[in-house]
Design an enzyme around this catalytic site. Structure first.
Site, PDB file in Angstrom:
ATOM      1  N   GLY A  54       1.154  -0.728   0.146  1.00 32.56           N
ATOM      2  CA  GLY A  54       0.246  -0.113  -0.132  1.00 32.56           C
ATOM      3  C   GLY A  54       0.808   1.266   0.316  1.00 32.56           C
ATOM      4  N   ARG A  90      10.720  -1.001  -4.638  1.00 35.23           N
ATOM      5  CA  ARG A  90       9.143  -0.863  -5.235  1.00 35.23           C
ATOM      6  C   ARG A  90       9.122   0.529  -5.941  1.00 35.23           C
ATOM      7  NH1 ARG A  90       3.639  -2.949  -3.160  1.00 35.23           N
ATOM      8  NH2 ARG A  90       3.293  -3.240  -5.074  1.00 35.23           N
ATOM      9  N   ASP A 243      -1.037   4.373  -5.780  1.00 35.13           N
ATOM     10  CA  ASP A 243      -0.172   5.033  -5.717  1.00 35.13           C
ATOM     11  C   ASP A 243       0.676   5.784  -6.157  1.00 35.13           C
ATOM     12  OD1 ASP A 243      -1.201   2.140  -6.028  1.00 35.13           O
ATOM     13  OD2 ASP A 243       0.316   2.166  -4.934  1.00 35.13           O
ATOM     14  N   ASN A 253      -2.986   2.788 -10.048  1.00 36.80           N
ATOM     15  CA  ASN A 253      -3.657   2.254  -9.252  1.00 36.80           C
ATOM     16  C   ASN A 253      -3.025   0.625  -9.574  1.00 36.80           C
ATOM     17  OD1 ASN A 253      -4.845   1.833  -6.894  1.00 36.80           O
ATOM     18  ND2 ASN A 253      -6.202   1.610  -7.759  1.00 36.80           N
TER      19      ASN A 253
HETATM   20  C1  LIG Z   1      -3.943   3.162  -0.181  1.00 32.78           C
HETATM   21  S1  LIG Z   1      -3.003   1.782  -0.800  1.00 32.78           S
HETATM   22  C2  LIG Z   1      -3.045   2.326  -2.430  1.00 32.78           C
HETATM   23  C3  LIG Z   1      -2.557   1.189  -3.622  1.00 32.78           C
HETATM   24  O1  LIG Z   1      -1.251   0.675  -3.561  1.00 32.78           O
HETATM   25  C4  LIG Z   1      -2.087  -0.639  -3.445  1.00 32.78           C
HETATM   26  O2  LIG Z   1      -0.773  -1.719  -4.388  1.00 32.78           O
HETATM   27  P1  LIG Z   1       0.239  -2.830  -3.633  1.00 32.78           P
HETATM   28  O3  LIG Z   1      -0.714  -3.208  -2.788  1.00 32.78           O
HETATM   29  O4  LIG Z   1       0.850  -3.774  -4.736  1.00 32.78           O
HETATM   30  O5  LIG Z   1       0.791  -1.812  -2.326  1.00 32.78           O
HETATM   31  C5  LIG Z   1      -2.761  -0.699  -4.635  1.00 32.78           C
HETATM   32  O6  LIG Z   1      -2.778  -0.212  -5.608  1.00 32.78           O
HETATM   33  C6  LIG Z   1      -3.709   0.359  -3.899  1.00 32.78           C
HETATM   34  O7  LIG Z   1      -4.408   1.311  -4.793  1.00 32.78           O
END
Ligand SMILES: CSC[C@H]1O[C@H](OP(=O)(O)O)[C@H](O)[C@@H]1O
EC number: 5.3.1.23
Length: 369
Positions: A54, A90, A243, A253
Site C-alpha cells: 500500500g 518497488r 499509488d 493504481n
Molecule cells: C492506499 S493503498 C494504495 C494502493 O497501493 C496498492 O498497491 P500494492 O498492494 O501493490 O502495494 C493498491 O494499488 C492500492 O490501491
C-alpha cells in the site's frame, strides 16, 4: 482499525524493543502475524515481498528504515546508501521516494549526532500525519456518500465498488478508499461494498477482512464482474486508491483499475479516487507515458495462495507447468475517466487546475524538479 476488538495500526514502534513491528500481510486474511523489522535488509524484504504494502504504508515503512540507517551510521554517505537500497525495492508508489526524500532532506542539515533521534521522530510524524490525512479523506468522501444516500429509499444501501485494498492495512490507519466507507457506516448510512478480488495477489481478500471486522456488508466478486454490475444499475459509485497521481490527475493504481474506470464511464457511474497528497507526483504530467509500472514475479500469476480444507495456508499452481506468466502490477487511468479526487483538503476535479487549487503550496514542486 480493530482486529477482534483490539485497535491496531499497520505498523508501530515498540519502545521496549526499540524496533518496528509490522503486520505481515502475506498471511492475511487467514492468519494475523506480527513481525519485528531489525535490519535494513528486513526493511527491503518487507517492502519487496509485500509484507507491508500500500503506497502510504510503504512510505511510512521507508521512513523507519531511514531511522534505522541513521542509528547504524548517520553519515551522509550511509544515508545515501540506505536511500538507494530502499528506493529500489518497488518503483511505482511515489510515497516511497517521497518519504525517503523527506527524511534525507530533514537529516542532512543536522549534526550527525542529532540524526538518529531526529530520524525516528520524523518517522513517527510521517505515520501520524498519514492517519490524520486518511481521516480527513474519510470526512470528505463521507459527504459524497451522504449525497447519494439522500436519493435512496430508507434503509437502501449506497452500493460502492472498490478495487484492490486501499484500506487501513495499506496505510498506517483508516485507509484511503475505505476511510469514507468506515465513516459512512459509523454515521449510520447504510452501504454495501462490492469488493474486487484483484488478481493476482487478491488484495480484495484483505478488504473483505477489514470490512467484515468492521461489520460493513460486502460481497467479494471477480475482477470481471464489475462492468456487468454497473450495466445492471447495481453500483452507485466507485472508490479506489492510488499509488501515484500526476499533477494533471492521471491515476496510477492496481492493475485492473483502468478497466473499472472505463466501465464506470460507459455506465455513468461516478468514479472517485481517494488521494492523500504524498501520493501526488508533481513532477509528472502524463501518467501513461511517465509512471514506471512494476512487473512482479510470474509466480504471483501462475500460483495462488489460500486456506486448504484442513485449515492450512497453501499455494497451488493454477497454470500448466511451463506456461509463462505476465504480471504488470499497476495501470494508469487517464484523468478524463475520473469523476473526482478525494483528498485530505477536499474534493477536486482530476485536473492540473483542480489539484493546484487545493494544493497551491505544493503544485510549484514541478517547476523546481
Ligand atoms: C492506499 S493503498 C494504495 C494502493 O497501493 C496498492 O498497491 P500494492 O498492494 O501493490 O502495494 C493498491 O494499488 C492500492 O490501491
Amino acid at each position: 482499525m480493530k482486529v477482534n476488538g483490539t485497535h491496531y495500526r499497520s505498523l508501530w514502534w515498540d519502545d521496549d524493543k526499540a524496533a518496528l513491528q509490522i503486520i505481515d500481510q502475506r498471511w492475511l486474511p487467514h492468519e494475523f502475524r506480527i513481525q519485528q523489522v531489525d535490519t535494513l535488509q528486513d526493511f527491503a524484504d518487507a517492502i519487496v515481498e509485500m509484507r507491508v504494502r500500500g503506497a502510504p504504508l510503504i512510505g511510512a515503512t521507508a521512513a523507519y528504515g531511514m531511522a534505522l540507517a541513521a542509528k547504524i551510521d548517520p553519515s551522509n554517505a550511509h544515508l545515501d546508501t540506505a536511500w538507494e537500497f530502499l528506493d529500489k525495492t518497488r518503483p511505482t508508489a511515489i510515497n516511497l521516494r517521497w518519504a525517503l526524500n523527506r527524511c534525507r532532506a530533514h537529516l542532512l542539515p543536522l549534526p550527525e549526532a542529532d540524526r538518529p533521534a531526529a530520524a525516528l521522530k520524523l518517522a513517527h510524524e510521517i505515520s501520524d500525519e498519514d492517519v490524520g490525512i486518511n481521516h480527513s479523506i474519510g470526512q470528505n468522501g463521507l459527504e459524497i456518500i451522504r449525497k447519494i444516500a439522500a436519493g435512496k429509499k430508507d434503509g437502501e444501501p449506497v452500493r460502492i465498488l472498490t478495487h484492490c485494498n486501499a484500506g487501513w492495512i495499506a496505510t498506517v490507519d483508516w485507509g484511503t478508499a475505505t476511510s469514507p466507507m468506515y465513516q459512512a457506516h459509523d454515521a449510520g448510512i447504510p452501504i454495501h461494498v462490492w469488493v474486487d478480488e484483484t488478481r493476482p495477489r487478491n488484495q480484495g481478500a484483505l478488504t473483505s477482512w477489514e470490512l467484515g471486522s468492521h461489520g460493513i456488508p460486502h460481497t467479494y466478486i471477480t475482477d470481471n464482474a464489475g462492468g456487468h454490475l454497473m450495466q445492471h444499475g447495481l453500483v452507485d459509485m466507485v472508490i479506489v486508491g492510488t499509488d501515484r497521481t500526476t499533477r494533471r490527475g492521471d491515476v496510477c493504481n492496481k492493475i485492473g483499475t483502468y478497466l473499472k474506470a472505463l466501465a464506470a464511464k460507459a455506465n455513468n457511474v461516478p468514479f472517485y479516487v481517494a488521494l492523500p497528497s504524498p501520493t501526488i507526483d508533481w513532477t509528472v504530467d502524463d501518467g501513461v507515458a511517465e509512471i514506471p509500472i512494476e512487473e512482479r514475479q510470474e509466480r504471483e500469476v501462475t500460483h495462488i495462495q489460500g486456506l486448504t480444507d484442513d485449515g492450512k495456508i497453501g499455494v497451488v499452481q493454477v497454470t500448466p507447468v511451463g506456461t509463462p506468466g505476465g504480471n504488470p502490477a499497476f495501470d494508469v487511468t487517464p484523468n478524463h475517466l475520473v469523476t473526482g479526487l478525494i483528498t485530505e483538503r477536499g474534493v477536486c476535479e482530476a485536473s492540473a487546475e483542480g489539484l493546484a487549487a487545493l494544493f497551491p503550496d505544493l503544485s510549484g514542486i514541478a517547476k523546481s524538479a
